[in-house]
Design a protein around this motif. Structure first.
Motif, PDB file in Angstrom:
ATOM      1  N   ILE A 141       0.869  -1.005  -0.155  1.00 57.19           N
ATOM      2  CA  ILE A 141       0.001  -0.045   0.130  1.00 57.19           C
ATOM      3  C   ILE A 141       0.748   1.159   0.015  1.00 57.19           C
ATOM      4  N   ASP A 142       0.575   2.247  -0.956  1.00 60.22           N
ATOM      5  CA  ASP A 142       1.589   3.217  -1.102  1.00 60.22           C
ATOM      6  C   ASP A 142       1.036   4.574  -0.335  1.00 60.22           C
ATOM      7  N   VAL A 143       2.089   4.843   0.809  1.00 61.75           N
ATOM      8  CA  VAL A 143       1.663   5.963   1.512  1.00 61.75           C
ATOM      9  C   VAL A 143       2.369   7.422   0.652  1.00 61.75           C
ATOM     10  N   VAL A 144       1.380   8.052   0.074  1.00 62.06           N
ATOM     11  CA  VAL A 144       1.572   9.082  -0.506  1.00 62.06           C
ATOM     12  C   VAL A 144       1.717  10.384  -0.147  1.00 62.06           C
ATOM     13  N   GLY A 145       1.463  10.637   1.223  1.00 60.44           N
ATOM     14  CA  GLY A 145       1.568  11.761   2.025  1.00 60.44           C
ATOM     15  C   GLY A 145       1.211  11.485   3.631  1.00 60.44           C
ATOM     16  N   GLU A 146       1.976  12.403   4.289  1.00 62.27           N
ATOM     17  CA  GLU A 146       1.477  12.428   5.853  1.00 62.27           C
ATOM     18  C   GLU A 146       1.319  13.983   6.202  1.00 62.27           C
ATOM     19  N   ALA A 147       0.538  13.939   7.194  1.00 58.05           N
ATOM     20  CA  ALA A 147       0.229  15.317   7.766  1.00 58.05           C
ATOM     21  C   ALA A 147       0.039  15.192   9.276  1.00 58.05           C
ATOM     22  N   ASP A 148       0.415  16.126  10.086  1.00 52.44           N
ATOM     23  CA  ASP A 148       0.266  16.213  11.594  1.00 52.44           C
ATOM     24  C   ASP A 148      -0.881  16.703  12.389  1.00 52.44           C
ATOM     25  N   ASP A 149      -1.943  17.276  11.378  1.00 53.92           N
ATOM     26  CA  ASP A 149      -3.000  17.925  11.773  1.00 53.92           C
ATOM     27  C   ASP A 149      -3.895  18.101  10.771  1.00 53.92           C
ATOM     28  N   GLY A 150      -5.193  18.493  10.901  1.00 49.10           N
ATOM     29  CA  GLY A 150      -6.270  18.725   9.767  1.00 49.10           C
ATOM     30  C   GLY A 150      -5.942  19.685   8.801  1.00 49.10           C
ATOM     31  N   ARG A 151      -5.575  20.643   9.246  1.00 53.51           N
ATOM     32  CA  ARG A 151      -5.218  21.700   8.224  1.00 53.51           C
ATOM     33  C   ARG A 151      -4.148  21.306   7.150  1.00 53.51           C
ATOM     34  N   ALA A 152      -2.841  20.708   7.665  1.00 58.61           N
ATOM     35  CA  ALA A 152      -2.129  20.105   6.923  1.00 58.61           C
ATOM     36  C   ALA A 152      -2.565  19.023   6.020  1.00 58.61           C
ATOM     37  N   ALA A 153      -3.540  18.138   6.655  1.00 53.10           N
ATOM     38  CA  ALA A 153      -4.071  17.047   6.015  1.00 53.10           C
ATOM     39  C   ALA A 153      -4.779  17.600   4.605  1.00 53.10           C
ATOM     40  N   LEU A 154      -5.641  18.523   4.806  1.00 48.33           N
ATOM     41  CA  LEU A 154      -6.246  19.078   3.509  1.00 48.33           C
ATOM     42  C   LEU A 154      -5.587  19.332   2.607  1.00 48.33           C
ATOM     43  N   ALA A 155      -4.308  20.182   2.895  1.00 49.18           N
ATOM     44  CA  ALA A 155      -3.339  20.451   1.965  1.00 49.18           C
ATOM     45  C   ALA A 155      -2.601  19.224   1.015  1.00 49.18           C
ATOM     46  N   VAL A 156      -2.368  18.199   1.958  1.00 49.79           N
ATOM     47  CA  VAL A 156      -1.507  17.134   1.493  1.00 49.79           C
ATOM     48  C   VAL A 156      -2.682  16.275   0.375  1.00 49.79           C
ATOM     49  N   VAL A 157      -3.934  16.060   0.869  1.00 46.63           N
ATOM     50  CA  VAL A 157      -4.949  15.436   0.121  1.00 46.63           C
ATOM     51  C   VAL A 157      -5.325  16.151  -0.955  1.00 46.63           C
ATOM     52  N   ALA A 158      -5.185  17.582  -1.301  1.00 44.72           N
ATOM     53  CA  ALA A 158      -5.527  18.251  -2.257  1.00 44.72           C
ATOM     54  C   ALA A 158      -4.396  17.988  -3.444  1.00 44.72           C
ATOM     55  N   GLU A 159      -3.189  17.892  -2.959  1.00 42.27           N
ATOM     56  CA  GLU A 159      -1.968  17.589  -3.655  1.00 42.27           C
ATOM     57  C   GLU A 159      -1.884  16.233  -4.243  1.00 42.27           C
ATOM     58  N   THR A 160      -2.272  15.357  -3.517  1.00 45.41           N
ATOM     59  CA  THR A 160      -2.141  13.825  -3.652  1.00 45.41           C
ATOM     60  C   THR A 160      -3.271  13.091  -4.206  1.00 45.41           C
ATOM     61  N   THR A 161      -4.379  13.446  -3.887  1.00 38.44           N
ATOM     62  CA  THR A 161      -5.763  12.759  -4.414  1.00 38.44           C
ATOM     63  C   THR A 161      -5.496  11.415  -4.055  1.00 38.44           C
ATOM     64  N   PRO A 162      -5.500  10.892  -2.715  1.00 34.17           N
ATOM     65  CA  PRO A 162      -5.183   9.354  -2.283  1.00 34.17           C
ATOM     66  C   PRO A 162      -6.490   8.738  -2.533  1.00 34.17           C
ATOM     67  N   ASP A 163      -6.454   7.398  -2.664  1.00 33.69           N
ATOM     68  CA  ASP A 163      -7.697   6.657  -2.562  1.00 33.69           C
ATOM     69  C   ASP A 163      -8.460   6.394  -1.232  1.00 33.69           C
ATOM     70  N   VAL A 164      -7.687   6.605  -0.258  1.00 36.56           N
ATOM     71  CA  VAL A 164      -8.203   6.404   1.384  1.00 36.56           C
ATOM     72  C   VAL A 164      -7.315   7.343   2.029  1.00 36.56           C
ATOM     73  N   ILE A 165      -7.990   8.158   3.019  1.00 40.24           N
ATOM     74  CA  ILE A 165      -7.286   8.845   4.037  1.00 40.24           C
ATOM     75  C   ILE A 165      -7.162   8.208   5.358  1.00 40.24           C
ATOM     76  N   LEU A 166      -6.126   7.860   5.892  1.00 33.95           N
ATOM     77  CA  LEU A 166      -6.090   7.321   7.380  1.00 33.95           C
ATOM     78  C   LEU A 166      -5.986   8.188   8.460  1.00 33.95           C
ATOM     79  N   LEU A 167      -7.009   8.456   9.372  1.00 29.56           N
ATOM     80  CA  LEU A 167      -7.050   9.933  10.125  1.00 29.56           C
ATOM     81  C   LEU A 167      -7.150   9.415  11.596  1.00 29.56           C
TER      82      LEU A 167
END
Length: 214
Positions: A26-52
């Motif tokens: 399973i390819d981890v395409v990004g990491e974030a340490d809080d919600g605001r950082a998560a929104l930016a990473v998700v927008a950039e990487t468009t993953p299949d699943v967010i592990l939160l």
């Protein structure tokens, strides 16, 4: 390969999850340490699943789920946390989480859950399901229009909803019921409309509360 973003405030936890998931293809395409950082990473990487994770400083998991929903981000979120508090579980599901697991799961359970969500299914840890159902049945309806009226589902729609409640994806439901996958999607769209639910998980919660599912 399934692509995942890991959101957790603890660096060691994120690194550990990344290492384990990559062993499981399973390819981890990004990491974030809080919600605001998560929104930016998700927008950039468009993953299949967010592990939160839920409990994070500044912008926590519920905040993140609500912002994702407000932005119409249709990426399934799997909550992975140490907290199994009933109110927190329900808050996460109402905010749009498609899955909820505790951090004591095995790697096999975690990878299966990630792939289930990526394939359109839902999954809640069995250890918290009974308590969650009791909370749903004893409390106010978690979703749906005011007044609590629920239009009746057809027999076929109930069959589809039962399989959704068991975590089946659209493709798996189509195979079980010998339907086209497009037909299953249409049934689910109708179910969401009738139940006044915004997604599959909330449809199941509503149906349980109204006694449509047992």
């Amino acid at each position: 390969m399934t692509r995942v973003v890991v959101v957790d405030d603890q660096t060691l936890i994120r690194q550990g999850i990344r290492g384990l998931l990559e062993v499981a293809d399973i390819d981890v395409v990004g990491e974030a340490d809080d919600g605001r950082a998560a929104l930016a990473v998700v927008a950039e990487t468009t993953p299949d699943v967010i592990l939160l994770d839920l409990r994070m400083p500044r912008f926590d998991g519920i905040w993140t789920l609500e912002r994702l929903r407000a932005a119409d981000v249709d990426i399934p979120v799997l909550v992975l946390t140490t907290f199994d508090d009933d109110e927190l579980v329900l808050a996460a599901l109402r905010a749009g989480a498609r899955g909820y697991l505790l951090k004591d799961v095995t790697l096999d359970q975690l990878t299966r859950a990630i792939r289930t969500l990526a394939d359109g299914g839902t999954l809640i840890a069995p250890s918290i399901t009974d308590r969650m159902l009791r909370a749903i049945r004893s409390g106010p309806s978690p979703v749906g229009p005011p007044g609590g009226h629920v239009p009746g589902l057809t027999e076929r729609e109930q069959e589809v909803l039962r399989l959704v409640a068991q975590g089946y994806s659209n493709r798996e439901i189509a195979e079980v019921l010998f339907l086209a996958e497009g037909t299953v999607k249409n049934h689910i769209s109708t179910i969401l409309t009738k139940l006044g639910a915004r997604d599959r998980t909330n449809a199941v919660l509503r149906a349980l509360h109204e006694g449509i599912l047992d």
